[in-house]
Design a protein around this motif. Structure first.
Motif, PDB file in Angstrom:
ATOM      1  N   MET A 156      44.019  42.166  33.878  1.00  0.00           N
ATOM      2  CA  MET A 156      45.588  41.762  35.037  1.00  0.00           C
ATOM      3  C   MET A 156      45.071  41.970  35.784  1.00  0.00           C
ATOM      4  N   LEU A 157      43.810  41.936  36.666  1.00  0.00           N
ATOM      5  CA  LEU A 157      43.614  41.460  37.629  1.00  0.00           C
ATOM      6  C   LEU A 157      43.695  39.684  38.084  1.00  0.00           C
ATOM      7  N   GLN A 158      43.380  39.366  36.893  1.00  0.00           N
ATOM      8  CA  GLN A 158      43.415  37.766  37.346  1.00  0.00           C
ATOM      9  C   GLN A 158      44.469  37.041  36.560  1.00  0.00           C
ATOM     10  N   ILE A 159      45.846  37.836  35.994  1.00  0.00           N
ATOM     11  CA  ILE A 159      47.303  37.560  36.040  1.00  0.00           C
ATOM     12  C   ILE A 159      47.729  37.776  37.287  1.00  0.00           C
ATOM     13  N   GLU A 160      47.206  38.904  38.061  1.00  0.00           N
ATOM     14  CA  GLU A 160      48.220  39.329  38.657  1.00  0.00           C
ATOM     15  C   GLU A 160      47.998  38.693  40.250  1.00  0.00           C
ATOM     16  N   ARG A 161      46.449  38.369  40.369  1.00  0.00           N
ATOM     17  CA  ARG A 161      45.983  38.419  41.786  1.00  0.00           C
ATOM     18  C   ARG A 161      46.712  36.480  41.607  1.00  0.00           C
ATOM     19  N   TYR A 162      47.282  36.121  41.969  1.00  0.00           N
ATOM     20  CA  TYR A 162      47.970  34.774  42.364  1.00  0.00           C
ATOM     21  C   TYR A 162      49.500  35.681  42.852  1.00  0.00           C
ATOM     22  N   HIS A 163      50.090  36.866  42.633  1.00  0.00           N
ATOM     23  CA  HIS A 163      50.873  37.188  42.833  1.00  0.00           C
ATOM     24  C   HIS A 163      51.467  38.450  43.660  1.00  0.00           C
ATOM     25  N   ASN A 164      49.920  38.721  44.008  1.00  0.00           N
ATOM     26  CA  ASN A 164      49.676  39.424  44.127  1.00  0.00           C
ATOM     27  C   ASN A 164      48.825  40.019  45.618  1.00  0.00           C
ATOM     28  N   SER A 165      48.728  39.810  46.974  1.00  0.00           N
ATOM     29  CA  SER A 165      47.914  39.259  47.779  1.00  0.00           C
ATOM     30  C   SER A 165      46.575  40.856  47.458  1.00  0.00           C
ATOM     31  N   GLU A 166      47.313  42.359  46.980  1.00  0.00           N
ATOM     32  CA  GLU A 166      46.559  43.296  47.542  1.00  0.00           C
ATOM     33  C   GLU A 166      45.253  43.319  45.723  1.00  0.00           C
ATOM     34  N   ILE A 167      46.323  42.857  44.321  1.00  0.00           N
ATOM     35  CA  ILE A 167      45.577  43.035  44.124  1.00  0.00           C
ATOM     36  C   ILE A 167      44.596  41.902  43.961  1.00  0.00           C
ATOM     37  N   ASN A 168      44.935  40.693  44.442  1.00  0.00           N
ATOM     38  CA  ASN A 168      43.853  39.565  44.348  1.00  0.00           C
ATOM     39  C   ASN A 168      42.853  39.816  45.474  1.00  0.00           C
ATOM     40  N   ALA A 169      42.596  40.730  46.320  1.00  0.00           N
ATOM     41  CA  ALA A 169      41.831  41.411  47.276  1.00  0.00           C
ATOM     42  C   ALA A 169      40.759  42.623  45.750  1.00  0.00           C
ATOM     43  N   VAL A 170      41.443  43.702  45.644  1.00  0.00           N
ATOM     44  CA  VAL A 170      40.950  43.736  44.739  1.00  0.00           C
ATOM     45  C   VAL A 170      40.196  42.613  43.375  1.00  0.00           C
ATOM     46  N   TYR A 171      40.126  42.051  43.340  1.00  0.00           N
ATOM     47  CA  TYR A 171      40.017  41.416  42.027  1.00  0.00           C
ATOM     48  C   TYR A 171      38.316  40.569  42.334  1.00  0.00           C
ATOM     49  N   GLU A 172      38.477  40.051  44.026  1.00  0.00           N
ATOM     50  CA  GLU A 172      37.168  38.728  44.669  1.00  0.00           C
ATOM     51  C   GLU A 172      36.690  40.152  44.927  1.00  0.00           C
ATOM     52  N   ASP A 173      36.789  41.394  45.326  1.00  0.00           N
ATOM     53  CA  ASP A 173      36.117  42.138  45.459  1.00  0.00           C
ATOM     54  C   ASP A 173      35.049  42.887  44.361  1.00  0.00           C
ATOM     55  N   LEU A 174      35.523  42.965  42.383  1.00  0.00           N
ATOM     56  CA  LEU A 174      35.057  43.383  42.013  1.00  0.00           C
ATOM     57  C   LEU A 174      34.547  42.392  41.583  1.00  0.00           C
ATOM     58  N   PHE A 175      34.687  41.436  40.989  1.00  0.00           N
ATOM     59  CA  PHE A 175      34.631  40.047  40.918  1.00  0.00           C
ATOM     60  C   PHE A 175      33.602  38.712  41.243  1.00  0.00           C
ATOM     61  N   ILE A 176      34.511  38.905  42.771  1.00  0.00           N
ATOM     62  CA  ILE A 176      33.226  37.133  43.325  1.00  0.00           C
ATOM     63  C   ILE A 176      33.068  37.284  44.004  1.00  0.00           C
ATOM     64  N   GLU A 177      33.453  38.107  45.813  1.00  0.00           N
ATOM     65  CA  GLU A 177      33.354  38.325  46.649  1.00  0.00           C
ATOM     66  C   GLU A 177      31.597  39.343  46.960  1.00  0.00           C
ATOM     67  N   GLY A 178      31.856  40.335  46.249  1.00  0.00           N
ATOM     68  CA  GLY A 178      31.717  41.705  45.687  1.00  0.00           C
ATOM     69  C   GLY A 178      30.736  41.436  45.049  1.00  0.00           C
ATOM     70  N   SER A 179      30.214  41.230  43.965  1.00  0.00           N
ATOM     71  CA  SER A 179      29.783  41.168  42.974  1.00  0.00           C
ATOM     72  C   SER A 179      28.593  39.766  43.818  1.00  0.00           C
ATOM     73  N   ILE A 180      29.221  39.225  44.733  1.00  0.00           N
ATOM     74  CA  ILE A 180      28.052  37.991  45.025  1.00  0.00           C
ATOM     75  C   ILE A 180      27.464  38.481  46.050  1.00  0.00           C
ATOM     76  N   LYS A 181      28.166  39.932  47.127  1.00  0.00           N
ATOM     77  CA  LYS A 181      27.226  40.383  47.699  1.00  0.00           C
ATOM     78  C   LYS A 181      26.009  41.052  47.635  1.00  0.00           C
ATOM     79  N   HIS A 182      26.544  41.846  45.991  1.00  0.00           N
ATOM     80  CA  HIS A 182      25.750  42.768  45.681  1.00  0.00           C
ATOM     81  C   HIS A 182      24.191  41.670  45.049  1.00  0.00           C
TER      82      HIS A 182
END
Length: 204
Positions: A111-137
């Motif tokens: 859901m996050l992968q699909i919606e990240r292109y339409h909703n900046s808030e959901i994109n922020a959740v996606y990046e925190d969980l699976f991109i920037e957040g994971s890399i930071k961890h």
């Protein structure tokens, strides 16, 4: 499964296929087998349903961490400083399979992968969980391991990218090919082994 839980499950199923924005409350009610006014007895709005999806996903994460006995972020480096290759492969595979196969986690991620292109808030959740957040961890862990002399190198961020990127790629590769899960596990094991051979000091 009660009606409130079924609404959440059916909503997440629809969100994971069509995206959050493309689904309306009427569709969710129809999938559950109830009238739209009845849905509002359980959730105030579609946003409310999404919020509960986040809560349910967080619960799944917590349960998975407890089941796998994963250390807290601040203690992870100490847990991994002497971990065997086999154990690291087991931990990495467990996390990988959770995000790939767990019914809630997989649908939430899609859901996050699909919606990240339409909703900046959901994109922020996606990046925190699976991109920037994971890399930071991972970077925090590698920083400690470099400081303790367990890992070779002096750039924890680059090491985090080199470790996490193949995992993220394999998640995308096998997202639609669950029948090839044994291939995924083999590739993941080879990646972990190669990373250890390349970056872990011999005495560890």
């Amino acid at each position: 499964m009660n009606t409130k839980q079924k609404i959440l499950y059916e909503a997440l199923s629809l969100f994971s296929v069509k995206g959050y924005s493309a689904v309306n409350v009427g569709e969710i009610a129809e999938a559950v087998g109830i009238k739209t006014p009845s849905l509002y007895k359980h959730y105030k709005s579609k946003q409310d349903i999404f919020n509960f999806c986040v809560v349910e996903f967080s619960k799944r994460i917590e349960t998975m961490h407890n089941d796998m006995r994963l250390p807290e972020s601040k203690k992870a480096a100490f847990a991994y400083d002497s971990i065997s290759t086999e154990k690291l492969i087991d931990v990495t595979t467990g996390l990988f399979l959770f995000y790939l196969q767990d019914d809630v986690a997989s649908k939430f991620r899609k859901m996050l992968q699909i919606e990240r292109y339409h909703n900046s808030e959901i994109n922020a959740v996606y990046e925190d969980l699976f991109i920037e957040g994971s890399i930071k961890h991972e970077e925090e862990i590698f920083t400690e391991l470099i400081n303790k002399g367990v890992i070779k190198g002096n750039n924890a961020h680059v090491l985090a990218l080199r470790f996490y990127t193949p995992i993220f790629f394999l998640l995308q590769k096998y997202d639609m090919n669950h029948d090839q899960i044994e291939d995924a596990k083999r590739e993941l094991a080879l990646m972990v082994q190669d990373f250890r051979d390349t970056y872990v000091n011999a005495e560890n």
